[in-house]
Design a protein around this motif. Sequence first.
Motif, PDB file in Angstrom:
ATOM      1  N   LEU A   1      -0.464   8.032  -4.258  1.00  0.00           N
ATOM      2  CA  LEU A   1      -1.281   7.410  -5.289  1.00  0.00           C
ATOM      3  C   LEU A   1      -1.351   8.332  -6.499  1.00  0.00           C
ATOM      4  O   LEU A   1      -1.437   9.553  -6.352  1.00  0.00           O
ATOM      5  CB  LEU A   1      -2.696   7.164  -4.771  1.00  0.00           C
ATOM      6  CG  LEU A   1      -2.821   6.340  -3.484  1.00  0.00           C
ATOM      7  CD1 LEU A   1      -4.274   6.300  -3.034  1.00  0.00           C
ATOM      8  CD2 LEU A   1      -2.288   4.949  -3.673  1.00  0.00           C
ATOM      9  N   ASN A   2      -1.351   7.745  -7.697  1.00  0.00           N
ATOM     10  CA  ASN A   2      -1.542   8.558  -8.894  1.00  0.00           C
ATOM     11  C   ASN A   2      -3.037   8.846  -9.068  1.00  0.00           C
ATOM     12  O   ASN A   2      -3.865   8.408  -8.252  1.00  0.00           O
ATOM     13  CB  ASN A   2      -0.915   7.896 -10.128  1.00  0.00           C
ATOM     14  CG  ASN A   2      -1.561   6.570 -10.485  1.00  0.00           C
ATOM     15  OD1 ASN A   2      -2.750   6.348 -10.240  1.00  0.00           O
ATOM     16  ND2 ASN A   2      -0.789   5.683 -11.070  1.00  0.00           N
TER      17      ASN A   2
ATOM     18  N   GLN B   1       0.852  -1.193   0.000  1.00  0.00           N
ATOM     19  CA  GLN B   1       0.000   0.000   0.000  1.00  0.00           C
ATOM     20  C   GLN B   1       0.885   1.239   0.000  1.00  0.00           C
ATOM     21  O   GLN B   1       1.233   1.762   1.056  1.00  0.00           O
ATOM     22  CB  GLN B   1      -0.905   0.008   1.228  1.00  0.00           C
ATOM     23  CG  GLN B   1      -1.933  -1.082   1.217  1.00  0.00           C
ATOM     24  CD  GLN B   1      -2.889  -0.959   2.390  1.00  0.00           C
ATOM     25  OE1 GLN B   1      -2.582  -0.339   3.391  1.00  0.00           O
ATOM     26  NE2 GLN B   1      -4.045  -1.542   2.255  1.00  0.00           N
TER      27      GLN B   1
ATOM     28  N   GLN C   1      -9.757   5.166  -7.708  1.00  0.00           N
ATOM     29  CA  GLN C   1     -10.184   3.859  -7.203  1.00  0.00           C
ATOM     30  C   GLN C   1     -10.345   3.904  -5.689  1.00  0.00           C
ATOM     31  O   GLN C   1     -11.297   3.358  -5.141  1.00  0.00           O
ATOM     32  CB  GLN C   1      -9.170   2.787  -7.588  1.00  0.00           C
ATOM     33  CG  GLN C   1      -9.176   2.451  -9.055  1.00  0.00           C
ATOM     34  CD  GLN C   1      -8.088   1.457  -9.430  1.00  0.00           C
ATOM     35  OE1 GLN C   1      -7.072   1.340  -8.759  1.00  0.00           O
ATOM     36  NE2 GLN C   1      -8.314   0.751 -10.527  1.00  0.00           N
ATOM     37  N   TYR C   2      -9.426   4.573  -5.008  1.00  0.00           N
ATOM     38  CA  TYR C   2      -9.456   4.662  -3.547  1.00  0.00           C
ATOM     39  C   TYR C   2     -10.722   5.368  -3.069  1.00  0.00           C
ATOM     40  O   TYR C   2     -11.317   4.973  -2.071  1.00  0.00           O
ATOM     41  CB  TYR C   2      -8.206   5.396  -3.055  1.00  0.00           C
ATOM     42  CG  TYR C   2      -7.975   5.340  -1.575  1.00  0.00           C
ATOM     43  CD1 TYR C   2      -7.509   4.172  -0.974  1.00  0.00           C
ATOM     44  CD2 TYR C   2      -8.208   6.441  -0.763  1.00  0.00           C
ATOM     45  CE1 TYR C   2      -7.291   4.108   0.388  1.00  0.00           C
ATOM     46  CE2 TYR C   2      -7.984   6.395   0.600  1.00  0.00           C
ATOM     47  CZ  TYR C   2      -7.525   5.229   1.169  1.00  0.00           C
ATOM     48  OH  TYR C   2      -7.300   5.167   2.522  1.00  0.00           O
TER      49      TYR C   2
ATOM     50  N   GLN D   1       0.461  13.347  -7.769  1.00  0.00           N
ATOM     51  CA  GLN D   1       0.333  12.314  -6.752  1.00  0.00           C
ATOM     52  C   GLN D   1      -0.546  12.822  -5.616  1.00  0.00           C
ATOM     53  O   GLN D   1      -0.600  14.032  -5.352  1.00  0.00           O
ATOM     54  CB  GLN D   1       1.707  11.935  -6.192  1.00  0.00           C
ATOM     55  CG  GLN D   1       2.689  11.420  -7.219  1.00  0.00           C
ATOM     56  CD  GLN D   1       2.417   9.984  -7.592  1.00  0.00           C
ATOM     57  OE1 GLN D   1       2.340   9.124  -6.739  1.00  0.00           O
ATOM     58  NE2 GLN D   1       2.270   9.724  -8.878  1.00  0.00           N
TER      59      GLN D   1
ATOM     60  N   ARG E   1      -2.251   9.352   0.583  1.00  0.00           N
ATOM     61  CA  ARG E   1      -3.371   8.550   1.096  1.00  0.00           C
ATOM     62  C   ARG E   1      -3.983   9.195   2.346  1.00  0.00           C
ATOM     63  O   ARG E   1      -5.200   9.198   2.525  1.00  0.00           O
ATOM     64  CB  ARG E   1      -2.875   7.133   1.390  1.00  0.00           C
ATOM     65  CG  ARG E   1      -3.941   6.145   1.739  1.00  0.00           C
ATOM     66  CD  ARG E   1      -3.332   4.783   2.064  1.00  0.00           C
ATOM     67  NE  ARG E   1      -2.600   4.228   0.947  1.00  0.00           N
ATOM     68  CZ  ARG E   1      -3.142   3.425   0.015  1.00  0.00           C
ATOM     69  NH1 ARG E   1      -4.413   3.136   0.077  1.00  0.00           N
ATOM     70  NH2 ARG E   1      -2.411   2.946  -0.949  1.00  0.00           N
TER      71      ARG E   1
ATOM     72  N   ARG F   1      -5.338   7.773 -11.157  1.00  0.00           N
ATOM     73  CA  ARG F   1      -6.186   6.585 -11.326  1.00  0.00           C
ATOM     74  C   ARG F   1      -6.344   5.824 -10.005  1.00  0.00           C
ATOM     75  O   ARG F   1      -7.447   5.408  -9.642  1.00  0.00           O
ATOM     76  CB  ARG F   1      -5.593   5.661 -12.396  1.00  0.00           C
ATOM     77  CG  ARG F   1      -6.511   4.474 -12.704  1.00  0.00           C
ATOM     78  CD  ARG F   1      -5.946   3.541 -13.744  1.00  0.00           C
ATOM     79  NE  ARG F   1      -5.556   4.260 -14.951  1.00  0.00           N
ATOM     80  CZ  ARG F   1      -4.414   4.050 -15.603  1.00  0.00           C
ATOM     81  NH1 ARG F   1      -3.567   3.157 -15.191  1.00  0.00           N
ATOM     82  NH2 ARG F   1      -4.139   4.739 -16.687  1.00  0.00           N
ATOM     83  N   GLN F   2      -5.238   5.677  -9.275  1.00  0.00           N
ATOM     84  CA  GLN F   2      -5.298   4.979  -7.989  1.00  0.00           C
ATOM     85  C   GLN F   2      -6.147   5.756  -6.983  1.00  0.00           C
ATOM     86  O   GLN F   2      -6.906   5.164  -6.212  1.00  0.00           O
ATOM     87  CB  GLN F   2      -3.886   4.766  -7.440  1.00  0.00           C
ATOM     88  CG  GLN F   2      -3.057   3.793  -8.235  1.00  0.00           C
ATOM     89  CD  GLN F   2      -1.592   3.846  -7.862  1.00  0.00           C
ATOM     90  OE1 GLN F   2      -1.054   4.900  -7.504  1.00  0.00           O
ATOM     91  NE2 GLN F   2      -0.921   2.701  -7.940  1.00  0.00           N
TER      92      GLN F   2
END
Length: 65
Positions: free
Chosen positions: A14-15, A10, A21-22, A49, A52, A17-18
């Motif tokens: 995150l980019n 993990q 999704q998150y 970026q 999280r 796209r990630q």
Amino acid sequence: KNQVTLSAAQPRLLNVRQAAQYLACNVNAIRQLQWSRAIPSLKIGKLIQFDRADLDKFIDAQKQA
């Protein structure tokens, strides 16, 4: 050793796209949130970026009682 395994599974950043999704939304929604500065972002080179932890704070701020 366990922490290294979890970090690899993990990643903190995150980019687009990630991040979509998150947050269970589409890429356009993430870009709109970024442009409106509703969620902080980092630019590393040409890549956008998202931390999280910032996404988690955004989720918590959107919760209604």
